[in-house]
Design a protein around this motif. Structure first.
Motif, PDB file in Angstrom:
ATOM      1  N   ILE A   1       0.840  -1.199   0.000  1.00 47.63           N
ATOM      2  CA  ILE A   1       0.000   0.000   0.000  1.00 47.63           C
ATOM      3  C   ILE A   1       0.874   1.247   0.000  1.00 47.63           C
ATOM      4  O   ILE A   1       0.608   2.209  -0.732  1.00 47.63           O
ATOM      5  CB  ILE A   1      -0.945  -0.009   1.216  1.00 47.63           C
ATOM      6  N   ARG A   2       1.918   1.242   0.815  1.00 51.62           N
ATOM      7  CA  ARG A   2       2.820   2.403   0.836  1.00 51.62           C
ATOM      8  C   ARG A   2       3.418   2.644  -0.547  1.00 51.62           C
ATOM      9  O   ARG A   2       3.469   3.793  -1.020  1.00 51.62           O
ATOM     10  CB  ARG A   2       3.948   2.179   1.860  1.00 51.62           C
ATOM     11  N   GLU A   3       3.865   1.583  -1.181  1.00 55.67           N
ATOM     12  CA  GLU A   3       4.452   1.721  -2.515  1.00 55.67           C
ATOM     13  C   GLU A   3       3.418   2.251  -3.503  1.00 55.67           C
ATOM     14  O   GLU A   3       3.731   3.114  -4.340  1.00 55.67           O
ATOM     15  CB  GLU A   3       4.993   0.373  -2.982  1.00 55.67           C
ATOM     16  N   ALA A   4       2.197   1.732  -3.423  1.00 55.10           N
ATOM     17  CA  ALA A   4       1.158   2.164  -4.356  1.00 55.10           C
ATOM     18  C   ALA A   4       0.800   3.629  -4.157  1.00 55.10           C
ATOM     19  O   ALA A   4       0.468   4.335  -5.115  1.00 55.10           O
ATOM     20  CB  ALA A   4      -0.090   1.290  -4.188  1.00 55.10           C
ATOM     21  N   LEU A   5       0.872   4.096  -2.914  1.00 61.12           N
ATOM     22  CA  LEU A   5       0.565   5.493  -2.621  1.00 61.12           C
ATOM     23  C   LEU A   5       1.718   6.429  -2.978  1.00 61.12           C
ATOM     24  O   LEU A   5       1.547   7.644  -3.034  1.00 61.12           O
ATOM     25  CB  LEU A   5       0.241   5.654  -1.131  1.00 61.12           C
ATOM     26  N   GLY A   6       2.892   5.865  -3.193  1.00 64.82           N
ATOM     27  CA  GLY A   6       4.052   6.683  -3.516  1.00 64.82           C
ATOM     28  C   GLY A   6       4.603   7.443  -2.335  1.00 64.82           C
ATOM     29  O   GLY A   6       5.282   8.469  -2.511  1.00 64.82           O
ATOM     30  N   GLU A   7       4.354   6.945  -1.127  1.00 67.83           N
ATOM     31  CA  GLU A   7       4.845   7.601   0.083  1.00 67.83           C
ATOM     32  C   GLU A   7       6.207   7.042   0.474  1.00 67.83           C
ATOM     33  O   GLU A   7       6.430   5.829   0.429  1.00 67.83           O
ATOM     34  CB  GLU A   7       3.871   7.386   1.242  1.00 67.83           C
ATOM     35  N   LYS A   8       7.122   7.928   0.887  1.00 71.06           N
ATOM     36  CA  LYS A   8       8.420   7.460   1.357  1.00 71.06           C
ATOM     37  C   LYS A   8       8.309   6.806   2.725  1.00 71.06           C
ATOM     38  O   LYS A   8       9.003   5.825   3.015  1.00 71.06           O
ATOM     39  CB  LYS A   8       9.405   8.628   1.415  1.00 71.06           C
ATOM     40  N   LYS A   9       7.450   7.360   3.591  1.00 72.27           N
ATOM     41  CA  LYS A   9       7.300   6.831   4.941  1.00 72.27           C
ATOM     42  C   LYS A   9       5.842   6.911   5.377  1.00 72.27           C
ATOM     43  O   LYS A   9       5.070   7.725   4.865  1.00 72.27           O
ATOM     44  CB  LYS A   9       8.178   7.610   5.927  1.00 72.27           C
ATOM     45  N   LEU A  10       5.489   6.061   6.351  1.00 74.39           N
ATOM     46  CA  LEU A  10       4.173   6.063   6.962  1.00 74.39           C
ATOM     47  C   LEU A  10       4.292   6.421   8.436  1.00 74.39           C
ATOM     48  O   LEU A  10       5.298   6.124   9.077  1.00 74.39           O
ATOM     49  CB  LEU A  10       3.517   4.684   6.844  1.00 74.39           C
ATOM     50  N   SER A  11       3.264   7.034   8.971  1.00 78.99           N
ATOM     51  CA  SER A  11       3.116   7.182  10.413  1.00 78.99           C
ATOM     52  C   SER A  11       2.000   6.237  10.843  1.00 78.99           C
ATOM     53  O   SER A  11       0.960   6.170  10.182  1.00 78.99           O
ATOM     54  CB  SER A  11       2.771   8.626  10.785  1.00 78.99           C
ATOM     55  N   LEU A  12       2.211   5.500  11.913  1.00 77.83           N
ATOM     56  CA  LEU A  12       1.307   4.420  12.289  1.00 77.83           C
ATOM     57  C   LEU A  12       0.606   4.704  13.615  1.00 77.83           C
ATOM     58  O   LEU A  12       1.252   5.108  14.587  1.00 77.83           O
ATOM     59  CB  LEU A  12       2.078   3.101  12.417  1.00 77.83           C
ATOM     60  N   LEU A  13      -0.699   4.488  13.645  1.00 79.58           N
ATOM     61  CA  LEU A  13      -1.470   4.459  14.883  1.00 79.58           C
ATOM     62  C   LEU A  13      -2.195   3.127  14.901  1.00 79.58           C
ATOM     63  O   LEU A  13      -3.116   2.904  14.119  1.00 79.58           O
ATOM     64  CB  LEU A  13      -2.467   5.615  14.947  1.00 79.58           C
ATOM     65  N   MET A  14      -1.769   2.221  15.780  1.00 77.57           N
ATOM     66  CA  MET A  14      -2.285   0.866  15.782  1.00 77.57           C
ATOM     67  C   MET A  14      -2.893   0.529  17.146  1.00 77.57           C
ATOM     68  O   MET A  14      -2.314   0.846  18.188  1.00 77.57           O
ATOM     69  CB  MET A  14      -1.174  -0.133  15.461  1.00 77.57           C
ATOM     70  N   TYR A  15      -4.055  -0.116  17.112  1.00 75.67           N
ATOM     71  CA  TYR A  15      -4.778  -0.473  18.320  1.00 75.67           C
ATOM     72  C   TYR A  15      -4.782  -1.989  18.544  1.00 75.67           C
ATOM     73  O   TYR A  15      -4.897  -2.755  17.587  1.00 75.67           O
ATOM     74  CB  TYR A  15      -6.237  -0.034  18.229  1.00 75.67           C
TER      75      TYR A  15
ATOM     76  N   PRO B   1       3.473  12.103  16.811  1.00 71.15           N
ATOM     77  CA  PRO B   1       3.838  11.971  15.391  1.00 71.15           C
ATOM     78  C   PRO B   1       4.249  13.288  14.750  1.00 71.15           C
ATOM     79  O   PRO B   1       4.785  13.283  13.640  1.00 71.15           O
ATOM     80  CB  PRO B   1       2.538  11.437  14.759  1.00 71.15           C
ATOM     81  N   ILE B   2       4.009  14.419  15.411  1.00 69.96           N
ATOM     82  CA  ILE B   2       4.347  15.717  14.832  1.00 69.96           C
ATOM     83  C   ILE B   2       5.690  16.232  15.349  1.00 69.96           C
ATOM     84  O   ILE B   2       6.569  16.597  14.576  1.00 69.96           O
ATOM     85  CB  ILE B   2       3.228  16.738  15.107  1.00 69.96           C
TER      86      ILE B   2
ATOM     87  N   GLU C   1       3.246  12.798   5.882  1.00 67.48           N
ATOM     88  CA  GLU C   1       3.107  11.411   5.448  1.00 67.48           C
ATOM     89  C   GLU C   1       1.759  10.848   5.895  1.00 67.48           C
ATOM     90  O   GLU C   1       1.083  11.382   6.754  1.00 67.48           O
ATOM     91  CB  GLU C   1       4.238  10.554   6.042  1.00 67.48           C
ATOM     92  N   VAL C   2       1.381   9.738   5.288  1.00 67.28           N
ATOM     93  CA  VAL C   2       0.123   9.098   5.610  1.00 67.28           C
ATOM     94  C   VAL C   2       0.147   8.582   7.047  1.00 67.28           C
ATOM     95  O   VAL C   2       1.153   8.088   7.534  1.00 67.28           O
ATOM     96  CB  VAL C   2      -0.121   7.924   4.628  1.00 67.28           C
ATOM     97  N   TYR C   3      -0.986   8.687   7.719  1.00 70.20           N
ATOM     98  CA  TYR C   3      -1.128   8.214   9.089  1.00 70.20           C
ATOM     99  C   TYR C   3      -2.107   7.051   9.074  1.00 70.20           C
ATOM    100  O   TYR C   3      -3.278   7.227   8.797  1.00 70.20           O
ATOM    101  CB  TYR C   3      -1.667   9.349   9.963  1.00 70.20           C
TER     102      TYR C   3
END
Length: 353
Positions: free
Chosen positions: A84-98, A286-287, A347-349
């Protein structure tokens, strides 16, 4: 948060629009089905009959859900997240996981540390425990149910509630439990030993009786590790919750070099449930990578309704992987109405439970 990030989530393998894995319940009246109505502690009079029924269920269900039956675990899901990250073209992701999603965070951090900008884990699950231990930990006592009381989720607009409700895949199926939990944790090699270790919870024993026969392609997750993460992941955990105790969160924090923020109370799930201290940490970390040094018990705060311009669904087509899967479908939610006004795009969260 909405001013700085695009908020996205996705259907994991076997869930919702991503090839739902569902074989229904065991045949009514079968040796496997009757375990659910037995009294605790469970005493199996005919172990061979239960083992045969468990094997039959695993065999028929894995054939029905082929080719994904043996590829539902979190290791495979981490590769999907990277796709998904590759498809979005994002270099990095920020993650919030429960909760269970924290296993995905730990796996992704270990496999793709250079692709993570920041990570926040809420209610961390320790993958080093055994399958039966995890399964028993998901059961509720009256005391724990009371401890799970929390101020409630952030209020959202009726339209968003409707749109997100359409994406809700519902409770996990038995096939999904066997395919995911059966792959992620270590299980006894025989049905009889599984039943012995789950004897205090007959319904849970029924659900996982077939774990010994479910197909797998690799070892369980075990004590996942990640080294040299900067900034270190932030783990937020209640000090008294039974299913995700602070000892497990502390062990995970040590293995992945994370920071642990312990919050008073017994609630499972703090961010988005009205705990202002945990929520401030989730927004600020994350900021600017700062967190509160401690959380004290105090009143919760009311928040404005979460207004979004749209909830979009999209499909990401992934190249063939080792299991030969078809498509990876994602549900994308939460592009805020002020998105166009942002001066700089972060980046995407990712949010995952």
């Amino acid at each position: 948060m909405r001013d700085r990030f695009d908020l996205l989530g996705f259907d994991r393998r076997g869930v919702g629009r991503n090839g739902k894995a569902d074989c229904g319940e065991p045949e009514g009246g079968s040796a496997l089905d009757t375990l659910a109505t037995a009294e605790a502690p469970l005493q199996v009079k005919n172990p061979a009959s239960v083992d045969s029924a468990a094997r039959d269920y695993a065999d028929s269900c894995s054939k029905k859900t082929a080719p994904i039956a043996a590829y539902l675990g979190t290791n495979d899901e981490a590769r999907d997240l990277e796709a998904i990250r590759e498809a979005l073209g994002e270099k990095k992701l920020s993650l919030l996981m429960y909760s269970y999603g924290t296993l995905l965070a730990q796996t992704y951090l270990g496999e793709y540390p250079q692709r993570v900008r920041a990570a926040v884990l809420d209610g961390t699950v320790d993958p080093a425990q055994s399958g039966p231990a995890y399964a028993l930990g998901t059961t509720h006592t009256l005391e724990e149910a009371a401890g799970d009381e929390s101020p409630g989720r952030t209020a959202i607009s009726p339209q968003l509630h409707k749109e997100l409700g359409e994406l809700n895949p519902g409770p996990p199926t038995l096939a999904l439990l066997l395919g995911v939990v059966g792959a992620d944790f270590s299980w006894p090699l025989t049905t009889n030993e599984t039943l012995k270790q789950l004897a205090t919870a007959p319904t849970v024993a029924r659900d996982y009786a077939a774990a010994a026969h479910w197909p797998r392609t690799g070892p369980p997750l075990g004590a996942l590790r990640a080294d040299g993460l900067k900034p270190p992941p932030l783990l937020v955990n209640s000090e008294g919750h039974v299913r995700t105790p602070p000892a497990g969160a502390q062990a995970v924090a040590q293995r992945i070099g994370g920071e642990l923020l312990t919050v008073p109370g017994k609630a499972h799930g703090l961010i988005g449930f009205g705990n202002s201290c945990a929520e401030r940490a989730a927004v600020t970390y994350p900021i600017n990578y700062t967190k509160p040094t401690t959380c004290v018990k105090g009143p919760t705060v009311e928040r404005e309704n979460f207004q979004v311009s749209e909830v979009r669904q999209s499909t990401v087509v992934r190249a063939a992987d080792p299991m030969g899967t078809t498509q990876l479908r994602t549900a994308t939610a939460g592009c805020g109405s002020r998105r166009a006004e942002r001066e700089a795009r972060e980046e995407v969260y990712f949010q995952f439970a």
